[in-house]
Design an enzyme around this catalytic site. Structure first.
Site, PDB file in Angstrom:
ATOM      1  N   HIS A 509       0.837  -1.212   0.000  1.00 18.69           N
ATOM      2  CA  HIS A 509       0.000   0.000   0.000  1.00 18.69           C
ATOM      3  C   HIS A 509       0.866   1.255   0.000  1.00 18.69           C
ATOM      4  O   HIS A 509       0.934   1.994   0.987  1.00 18.69           O
ATOM      5  CB  HIS A 509      -0.956  -0.013   1.193  1.00 18.69           C
ATOM      6  CG  HIS A 509      -2.075  -0.989   1.056  1.00 18.69           C
ATOM      7  ND1 HIS A 509      -2.066  -2.213   1.711  1.00 18.69           N
ATOM      8  CD2 HIS A 509      -3.214  -0.958   0.327  1.00 18.69           C
ATOM      9  CE1 HIS A 509      -3.174  -2.882   1.395  1.00 18.69           C
ATOM     10  NE2 HIS A 509      -3.883  -2.140   0.555  1.00 18.69           N
ATOM     11  N   ASN A 510       1.516   1.507  -1.115  1.00 20.94           N
ATOM     12  CA  ASN A 510       2.348   2.687  -1.292  1.00 20.94           C
ATOM     13  C   ASN A 510       1.882   3.439  -2.535  1.00 20.94           C
ATOM     14  O   ASN A 510       0.854   3.097  -3.125  1.00 20.94           O
ATOM     15  CB  ASN A 510       3.816   2.277  -1.401  1.00 20.94           C
ATOM     16  CG  ASN A 510       4.008   1.150  -2.407  1.00 20.94           C
ATOM     17  OD1 ASN A 510       3.393   1.156  -3.482  1.00 20.94           O
ATOM     18  ND2 ASN A 510       4.844   0.173  -2.074  1.00 20.94           N
ATOM     19  N   SER A 511       2.650   4.446  -2.942  1.00 22.55           N
ATOM     20  CA  SER A 511       2.195   5.263  -4.070  1.00 22.55           C
ATOM     21  C   SER A 511       2.244   4.501  -5.390  1.00 22.55           C
ATOM     22  O   SER A 511       1.567   4.887  -6.347  1.00 22.55           O
ATOM     23  CB  SER A 511       3.023   6.548  -4.173  1.00 22.55           C
ATOM     24  OG  SER A 511       4.349   6.271  -4.577  1.00 22.55           O
ATOM     25  N   ASP A 681      -8.960  -1.393  -8.012  1.00 21.49           N
ATOM     26  CA  ASP A 681      -8.234  -1.552  -6.750  1.00 21.49           C
ATOM     27  C   ASP A 681      -7.635  -2.951  -6.593  1.00 21.49           C
ATOM     28  O   ASP A 681      -6.579  -3.118  -5.984  1.00 21.49           O
ATOM     29  CB  ASP A 681      -9.184  -1.245  -5.587  1.00 21.49           C
ATOM     30  CG  ASP A 681      -8.462  -1.187  -4.254  1.00 21.49           C
ATOM     31  OD1 ASP A 681      -7.263  -0.844  -4.228  1.00 21.49           O
ATOM     32  OD2 ASP A 681      -9.107  -1.476  -3.226  1.00 21.49           O
TER      33      ASP A 681
END
Length: 785
Positions: A509-511, A681
């Site tokens: 869950h990062n950029s 997602d």
């Protein structure tokens, strides 16, 4: 006396408004500021925070016109600069209109030097202002002022309006109504009372009941009985003889209800009266039953009261036949139930339950029992969440699904988990314009419209800053800057701010994940059927939602945060904790600084619509409602469109006007946007195999780290199979695809036509199956010996 009556009305507003169940629309606020400045902006954002609807007027004339159109509850008039307009004059103009009697008008005054005496508020009050506000451009100060006004003057005015509605109803009702004070002084009678008794209200209001002539036909102790009952706060009803102005006696059915007011004391008595007709000489029998005082008679009073509620009219026969007339009582009960079922304010699920209840009455015992089980299921809240099998059946599926779809409140702990932001992103210079993007990166971005675009290569080339570069390219291609009327520099600053708010220390869950979701979102928006279903505001909302949907993600699940008693879990009541945080923080960060506020130039109403769409899409990524969203999409869009296709006379007509009507309804556009971001997602299993493997490794590592921390802190282990020493990654991927991905992407493919994605999904599923059959627990097969 009439003035006294109005004063009493104010004190009785809680009693009047409460039973009426009136609902109030969002508060309307009018800002009258000749020039936009920090003070007007502060009030605007305060209104936004409070959920109020806001308009701005620049001139006295436009202020009056806007007010007459909207009827605002609160008006804020800038009184600091008289060179533009006189605030007192503006206030008088508004007060001269009829609707302003229920409006609170606030004067904004400039700060006075410390050595000057505080000016009098009398000139403001005489001009029609309700209160004043000394200039303060803090949004919190303006918010607090507006909230105090709402909870004070606005609510009082709303209750007074509600009372006016109630008294208007009383003026037109057919039953005679008499309202007295706690001291039995008459304060109100309606026209029906005047007609029945022959008095004019002016002859009654202000008089004590004891001053009026009494009929000698009542029992001697009846008045004492009534007073004893109502003084205890109990309702009394029965037969009573009253004397009309003409001197004649009239037999009435009377119901007297005490009204509790300020201080928890009885403040009023409301008497409802109608002529009573002596049917079958049963009045004497009724009179024996009408006593309401004493312990033994309380149940009788209660019975009489509730019987009157079940029937619109009442006679002596129906009252006196209780006990001996059970079938009649049962019929009235069924009539009452039928009336409840016929109400139009029931939810759809209530209608379903009512239909099943009706079907049970004429069904065999076995069918009725089966329907009982159906009703039991329907009355639960988790209608769209499939029941999991036992742990022994498939622990990978149970742990993965349980961890993602529950709040994880297996055991609350005193441990506090507060995550920290990691802002240690690489300080690669942000390009001034798209033309200044380094050639290797620009070359990569040329392929961004392809599904096979390699986000990992962009991550490496940008030193873990892919979101800013990809965002600039995608937002430009969709004309986002033009739609928002913002400069590319503002967009660039916003993308940089959002990217810096992701944690580069998270393995998943990062950029880069945000950039990947943004890429998938743009890809879906370009598909013909999706593009034809949404307008540009929907597209812009989707791109922004994808960019911010996991901002400040701590690398832990909602279940973990709830079990750890984190600040966020407490703030959001253990409900959609992370998703609520992502949406809220994104807006907080955006509006904090004008340099990165991409919304600063758009129309206020458009901003509200855009904001709601973004929030809705971010919240849709929360997995507890996964099956609900998919089921609604299939039943509201896929199935109706498929039915139209089947009835079409030719293939050319398959995407006809009927399908467009289905797609373009506001409700279904909402479902499409939710489905779009949900698929974007979790699209990793539909990516090319190498990307799928890389993402699987990253999410597994994040879950391993969570399990490690749960064990260290003594927290419940939410997903025990994600133990780095024993976990089978292929099994976890197979479970995830089986449970969440396959059905959802089948539905999305049926709508958007995505054959390439479905091929990748099939290939990746077979890859993980192959590893599992080899008893391999890692991402890749062991090297050949």
């Amino acid at each position: 006396m009439l003035l006294d009556m109005n004063d009493k009305m104010v004190s009785a507003t809680e009693e009047c408004v409460g039973p009426m169940k009136l609902t109030q629309e969002p508060i309307q606020v009018l800002l009258v500021f000749a020039k936009e400045d920090s003070q007007s902006d502060a009030f605007w954002w305060a209104c936004d925070r409070a959920g109020f609807r806001c308009n701005i007027a620049r001139t006295p004339e436009s202020a009056v016109d806007c007010f007459l159109d909207k009827h605002h509850e609160i008006i804020v008039i800038d009184g600091r600069h008289s060179r533009y307009f006189e605030p007192e004059a503006v206030c008088r103009l508004i007060r001269a209109t009829k609707p302003s009697e229920n409006t609170v008008i606030l004067a904004v005054l400039e700060q006075q030097p410390a050595d000057q005496e505080e000016p009098s508020v009398l000139p403001l009050l005489c001009a029609g202002f309700s209160r004043r506000f000394v200039e303060n451009s803090s949004v919190s100060a303006c918010y607090n002022e507006l909230i105090q006004i709402e909870h004070g003057e606005v609510r009082c005015q709303f209750k007074l309006r509600a009372c006016n509605s109630a008294f208007t109803a009383l003026e037109h009702c057919q039953e005679a109504v008499e309202i007295t004070s706690e001291d039995h002084i008459i304060q109100y009678v309606n026209p029906a009372f005047e007609r029945m008794m022959g008095y004019h209200k002016g002859e009654l209001i202000g008089k004590e009941l004891t001053e009026l002539p009494k009929s000698d036909k009542n029992r001697a102790d009846l008045l004492d009985t009534i007073n004893t009952c109502i003084k205890k706060g109990k309702e009394w009803q029965g037969i009573y003889y009253a004397r009309k102005k003409s001197g004649d006696s009239i037999q009435q059915h009377v119901r007297i209800t005490p009204v509790i007011g300020q201080g928890g004391k009885i403040r009023h008595f409301v008497a409802i009266k109608r002529p009573h007709f002596d049917n079958n000489n049963q009045v004497h029998k009724l009179n024996k039953e009408e006593k309401c005082s004493g312990e033994n008679s309380q149940s009788e009073c209660h019975s009489l009261r509730h019987r009157d509620r079940r029937k619109d009219s009442i006679d002596a026969r129906s009252i006196s036949s209780r006990g001996s007339d059970a079938p009649s009582l049962q019929n009235r009960r069924y009539s009452s139930v039928a009336r409840i079922h016929s109400m139009t304010i029931e939810a759809p699920i209530t209608k379903v339950i009512n239909i099943i209840n009706a079907a049970q009455e004429s069904s065999p015992v076995t069918v009725a029992e089966a329907l009982d089980r159906v009703l039991e299921i329907l009355r639960t809240t988790e209608l769209y969440s499939p029941q999991l099998a036992s742990k022994e059946d498939d622990p990978h599926t149970n742990d993965l699904v349980g961890g993602l779809m529950s709040d994880g409140l297996r055991r609350l702990s005193g441990n506090e988990y507060v995550f920290c932001k990691n802002m240690s992103q690489s300080q690669l210079a942000i390009p001034v314009t798209l033309n200044d993007v380094p050639p290797p990166i620009a070359e990569m971005l040329n392929d961004e419209e392809c599904w096979e675009f390699n986000i990992m290569e962009l991550e490496a080339a940008t030193h873990k800053r892919p979101l800013t570069y990809l965002g600039l390219k995608i937002f430009t291609s969709f004309g986002v800057c033009e739609f928002l009327s913002c400069s590319e520099a503002t967009l660039r600053s916003w993308l940089q701010l959002m990217e810096a708010s992701y944690h580069s220390s998270n393995s998943y869950h990062n950029s880069t994940h945000a950039a990947d979701v943004l890429h998938a979102t743009a890809y879906f928006l370009r598909k013909e059927r999706v593009k034809n279903s949404l307008d540009q505001l929907d597209e812009v909302a989707a791109l922004i939602a994808a960019t911010v949907h996991d901002v400040d993600h701590p690398g832990r699940t909602n279940s973990f945060l709830c079990n750890a008693g984190s600040e966020l879990a407490i703030l959001y009541n253990d409900t959609a904790v992370l998703e609520s945080h992502h949406a809220a923080l994104a807006f907080q960060l955006t509006i904090r600084d004008s340099k990165s506020n991409i919304f600063k130039n758009i129309d206020r109403n458009q901003f509200r619509t855009l904001r709601q769409a973004i929030i809705d899409m971010v919240l849709a990524t929360e997995m507890t409602r996964h099956f609900e969203h998919v089921s609604k999409f299939v039943n509201s869009i896929n199935k109706p469109m498929a039915a139209i296709e089947e009835t079409s006379t030719s293939s050319l007509n398959s995407d006809c006007e009927g399908q467009a009507n289905i797609r373009n309804s506001p409700e279904n556009r909402l479902l499409i946007k939710r489905m779009l971001i949900k698929c974007a997602d979790v699209a990793n299993p539909c990516r090319p195999l190498e990307l799928c493997i890389e993402w699987a490794g990253r999410i597994s590592e994040e879950y391993f780290a969570q399990t490690d921390e749960e064990k260290r802190q003594g927290l419940p282990v939410v997903m025990p199979v994600f133990d780095r020493n024993t976990c089978s990654v292929p099994k976890s991927q197979i479970s995830f695809m089986d449970y969440f991905i396959t059905d959802m992407f089948d539905a999305w493919d049926a709508f958007a036509s995505l054959p390439g994605l479905m091929e990748h999904l099939s290939e990746n599923y077979n890859y993980w199956k192959g590893l599992d059959e080899m008893k391999c627990k890692s991402l890749r097969p062991p090297p050949a010996s």
